[in-house]
Enzyme design. Structure first.
Site, short mmCIF file in Angstrom:
data_model
loop_
_atom_site.label_atom_id
_atom_site.label_comp_id
_atom_site.label_asym_id
_atom_site.label_seq_id
_atom_site.Cartn_x
_atom_site.Cartn_y
_atom_site.Cartn_z
N GLU A 227 5.95 0.88 6.10
CA GLU A 227 5.40 1.38 7.37
C GLU A 227 6.40 1.44 8.51
O GLU A 227 6.38 2.36 9.32
CB GLU A 227 4.18 0.53 7.80
CG GLU A 227 2.91 0.83 7.02
CD GLU A 227 2.74 -0.04 5.78
OE1 GLU A 227 3.75 -0.62 5.32
OE2 GLU A 227 1.61 -0.12 5.27
N GLY B 16 -0.69 1.02 2.42
CA GLY B 16 -2.10 0.73 2.15
C GLY B 16 -2.39 0.51 0.67
O GLY B 16 -3.37 -0.15 0.31
N ALA C 51 -1.78 4.64 3.07
CA ALA C 51 -2.78 5.34 3.88
C ALA C 51 -2.31 6.79 3.98
O ALA C 51 -1.12 7.09 3.82
CB ALA C 51 -2.84 4.71 5.25
N GLU D 114 -1.44 -2.97 0.05
CA GLU D 114 -2.44 -3.77 0.78
C GLU D 114 -3.76 -3.84 0.01
O GLU D 114 -4.42 -4.87 -0.02
CB GLU D 114 -2.63 -3.20 2.19
CG GLU D 114 -1.39 -3.43 3.05
CD GLU D 114 -1.43 -2.70 4.38
OE1 GLU D 114 -1.57 -1.46 4.38
OE2 GLU D 114 -1.32 -3.36 5.42
N1 CAA Z 1 -0.02 10.05 2.70
C1 CAA Z 1 -0.25 11.37 2.53
N2 CAA Z 1 0.30 12.09 1.53
C2 CAA Z 1 1.10 11.45 0.67
C3 CAA Z 1 1.39 10.08 0.80
C4 CAA Z 1 0.78 9.37 1.86
N3 CAA Z 1 0.94 8.06 2.04
N4 CAA Z 1 2.24 9.74 -0.18
C5 CAA Z 1 2.47 10.84 -0.90
N5 CAA Z 1 1.78 11.88 -0.39
C6 CAA Z 1 1.75 13.27 -0.86
C7 CAA Z 1 3.01 14.04 -0.46
O1 CAA Z 1 2.91 14.47 0.85
C8 CAA Z 1 2.99 15.15 -1.48
O2 CAA Z 1 2.01 16.08 -1.08
P1 CAA Z 1 2.33 17.67 -1.04
O3 CAA Z 1 2.68 18.02 -2.46
O4 CAA Z 1 1.06 18.28 -0.57
O5 CAA Z 1 3.50 17.84 -0.12
C9 CAA Z 1 2.46 14.46 -2.73
O6 CAA Z 1 1.76 13.31 -2.28
C10 CAA Z 1 3.55 14.03 -3.68
O7 CAA Z 1 4.45 13.22 -2.97
P2 CAA Z 1 6.02 13.48 -2.90
O8 CAA Z 1 6.33 14.94 -3.09
O9 CAA Z 1 6.54 12.84 -1.66
O10 CAA Z 1 6.52 12.69 -4.20
P3 CAA Z 1 7.93 12.01 -4.44
O11 CAA Z 1 7.97 11.66 -5.88
O12 CAA Z 1 9.02 12.87 -3.90
O13 CAA Z 1 7.92 10.68 -3.56
C11 CAA Z 1 6.97 8.65 -2.65
C12 CAA Z 1 7.03 9.64 -3.84
C13 CAA Z 1 8.29 7.93 -2.55
C14 CAA Z 1 5.85 7.66 -2.95
C15 CAA Z 1 6.69 9.44 -1.36
O14 CAA Z 1 5.57 10.29 -1.57
C16 CAA Z 1 6.42 8.59 -0.18
O15 CAA Z 1 7.33 8.04 0.42
N6 CAA Z 1 5.11 8.50 0.25
C17 CAA Z 1 4.73 7.78 1.44
C18 CAA Z 1 4.78 6.29 1.25
C19 CAA Z 1 4.43 5.56 2.53
O16 CAA Z 1 5.15 5.65 3.52
N7 CAA Z 1 3.31 4.85 2.53
C20 CAA Z 1 2.84 4.11 3.67
C21 CAA Z 1 1.82 4.93 4.39
S1 CAA Z 1 1.42 4.27 5.97
C22 CAA Z 1 0.26 3.08 5.69
O17 CAA Z 1 -0.11 2.79 4.55
C23 CAA Z 1 -0.28 2.47 6.94
C24 CAA Z 1 -1.18 1.30 6.79
O18 CAA Z 1 -0.79 0.21 6.36
C25 CAA Z 1 -2.53 1.37 7.34
#
Ligand code: CAA
Length: 258
Positions: free
Chosen positions: A133, A110, A64, A113
């Site tokens: 999460e 998400g 998400a 999911e």
């Molecule tokens: N939401 C918003 N933006 C996201 C994102 C997310 N879930 N995942 C990645 N992005 C964005 C980053 O912010 C970045 O944007 P900017 O360039 O504008 O800063 C871009 O995508 C590229 O990401 P990274 O620079 O972080 O890339 P990386 O290769 O260094 O890392 C990754 C990759 C490990 C996947 C890392 O991006 C990450 O940890 N992302 C989040 C994963 C996460 O925690 N997901 C769960 C979300 S919560 C959820 O899903 C709740 C639910 O169940 C309802």
């Protein structure tokens, strides 16, 4: 649509989540657009199966959109989860035609999911899957606590959720989280081949069978009774007449889908 690409290829609708720079994170617009595309596909008899994938090589969907919900209140958090489940995740699972997730790279939060809501999952050898999460101070909110345990069992689901660790494609395959693992360049092709394979069968029977499987996971519904009712209903369909006649006449069935 802003964040979704749609292509109808040989009766399979390919929905590509197209926010590559944000690793295809599911923001409100993307969820709404996917929901609308699924509503249209459900009514379109030209669409016989659906493949959902993410743009680019790096991610199916990285979750998400954290930036969008970071400042939400308790009420807004609850409604994000409820609306998401209603608009997209339950809709995918309850689709009247098979939905196949083609996963390359990250399928997190998400994203996993969404893949778990699909009926079949194909992953690339370099896929990374997880529910991170709790590392953000929140829990899986798009059905992850339920569907992960259904697919891999309570013990492994608990471990994945409390550690927030990602697993690789091989572990995901061994645990039953994905159906197939193939080279990255072949993920879409494999998903399309499965979609195509379903198209030889009766769409009415496929829908009825998927509903009967899901009945077991629905509160207050007895899956065996749901199966009996759905089995009986098949006998009133044109597809049943065609399928059984074709067998006896030693020819390929041409299902009218009625
Ligand atoms: N939401 C918003 N933006 C996201 C994102 C997310 N879930 N995942 C990645 N992005 C964005 C980053 O912010 C970045 O944007 P900017 O360039 O504008 O800063 C871009 O995508 C590229 O990401 P990274 O620079 O972080 O890339 P990386 O290769 O260094 O890392 C990754 C990759 C490990 C996947 C890392 O991006 C990450 O940890 N992302 C989040 C994963 C996460 O925690 N997901 C769960 C979300 S919560 C959820 O899903 C709740 C639910 O169940 C309802």
């Amino acid at each position: 649509m802003e964040n979704i690409k749609q292509e109808l290829i040989d009766h399979t609708l390919v929905l590509t989540i197209n926010r590559e720079k944000q690793l295809n994170a599911l923001n409100k617009t993307t969820i709404l657009e996917l929901s609308q595309a699924l509503d249209a596909a459900a009514e379109n008899s030209e669409v016989k199966a659906i493949v959902i994938t993410g743009a680019g090589e790096k991610a199916f969907v990285a979750g998400a959109d954290i930036k969008e919900f970071a400042h939400f209140s308790v009420e807004e958090g609850a409604s994000l989860s409820a609306q998401g489940q209603d608009l997209l995740f339950n809709k995918v699972e309850q689709m009247n035609k098979p939905v196949i997730a083609a996963v390359r790279g990250y399928a997190l939060g998400g994203g996993l999911e969404l893949a778990m809501s699909a009926h079949v999952r194909v992953a690339s050898t370099d896929a990374k899957l997880g529910l991170p999460e709790v590392g953000l101070g929140v829990i899986p909110g798009y059905g992850g606590t339920q569907r992960l345990a259904q697919l891999v069992g309570k013990g492994k689901a608990m471990e994945m959720i409390v550690t927030a660790d990602m697993i690789d494609a091989q572990d995901a395959y061994q645990w039953g989280l994905v159906n197939h693992v193939v080279e990255a360049e072949q993920v879409l092709e494999k998903a399309m081949a499965i979609a195509k394979r379903t198209q030889r069968n009766s769409p009415i029977a496929i829908n009825a069978a998927m509903k009967a499987v899901l009945a077991n996971y629905t509160d207050g519904v007895n899956g065996y009774e749901a199966e009996i009712a759905a089995f009986g209903e098949c006998f009133g369909t044109e597809d049943f007449k065609e399928g059984t006649s074709a067998f006896m006449e030693k020819r390929k069935a041409q299902f009218p889908g009625k």
